[in-house]
Design an enzyme around this catalytic site. Structure first.
Site, PDB file in Angstrom:
ATOM      1  N   LYS A 119      31.530  41.972  46.882  1.00 53.85           N
ATOM      2  CA  LYS A 119      32.162  40.663  46.709  1.00 53.85           C
ATOM      3  C   LYS A 119      32.492  40.527  45.230  1.00 53.85           C
ATOM      4  CE  LYS A 119      29.009  38.870  50.223  1.00 53.85           C
ATOM      5  NZ  LYS A 119      27.906  37.932  50.478  1.00 53.85           N
ATOM      6  N   GLY A 120      33.026  39.427  44.820  1.00 53.12           N
ATOM      7  CA  GLY A 120      33.384  39.233  43.421  1.00 53.12           C
ATOM      8  C   GLY A 120      32.189  38.857  42.562  1.00 53.12           C
ATOM      9  N   GLY A 122      33.063  38.358  38.841  1.00 53.15           N
ATOM     10  CA  GLY A 122      33.662  38.041  37.557  1.00 53.15           C
ATOM     11  C   GLY A 122      33.457  36.631  37.058  1.00 53.15           C
ATOM     12  N   GLU A 123      33.482  35.630  37.934  1.00 56.20           N
ATOM     13  CA  GLU A 123      33.351  34.241  37.491  1.00 56.20           C
ATOM     14  C   GLU A 123      32.015  33.618  37.888  1.00 56.20           C
ATOM     15  OE1 GLU A 123      36.734  32.157  39.005  1.00 56.20           O
ATOM     16  OE2 GLU A 123      38.135  33.261  37.756  1.00 56.20           O
TER      17      GLU A 123
END
Length: 172
Positions: A119-120, A122-123
């Site tokens: 999954k992501g 980065g933020e």
């Protein structure tokens, strides 16, 4: 001639990382300065392929969120519209001594939406940091009747929320 391969994977839908951020703050009652003294994160970004990279992304995101929550503000002159915070001399960014030790852990729940289960990430640090820090500040100020404070929780805003402007008005 070397061995090579290629593949195009089109996921059936979006993936949704999630996490939990916990922040502990101390507030100087004389100045309104907020110090983040503890920070804990558990994030689910799916399969973690590079733990050091993910921790770095989380730490950097927390630093960015801390900056936005406690200091960063674009300020314009009300009459002329002139930007007053146009340089780093006027725009407060977090420095190394503003950062707490961050305990970051992973809770890997693989997504079936892609072959790697990722999954992501980065933020994830930024998205969790702003509400965690602001909630910690408001919680610390709750005994004084404060129920809301706009970002950034600058020393002046915090001091005024604690009743500093009332003390100033009576000459204390």
């Amino acid at each position: 001639m070397g061995l090579s391969g290629a593949a195009v994977v089109v996921p059936p839908g979006a993936t949704f990382p999630n996490g939990c951020h916990i922040c502990e703050v101390e507030i100087d009652p004389e100045t309104g300065i907020v110090k983040v003294v503890g920070y804990w994160v558990v994030d689910d970004v799916g399969r973690v392929l590079n733990p050091m990279l993910v921790k770095g992304q989380i730490h950097g995101g927390v630093a960015q969120g801390l900056g936005q929550a406690l200091g960063e503000a674009i300020v314009y002159d009300r009459e002329s519209g002139q930007l007053l915070s146009g340089s780093f001399m006027d725009y407060a960014m977090p420095r190394a001594d503003d950062m707490p030790d961050i305990v970051a852990k992973a809770n890997e729940v693989l997504t079936p939406a892609n072959p790697l289960g990722v999954k992501g990430a980065g933020e994830a640090g930024t998205v969790g940091a702003m509400p965690a820090i602001m909630n910690a500040v408001v919680d610390a100020l709750a005994p004084l009747g404060v129920r809301h404070l706009d970002m950034p929780a600058s020393p002046e805003r915090v001091w005024r929320a604690m009743g500093g402007s009332e003390l100033l008005a009576v000459g204390c």
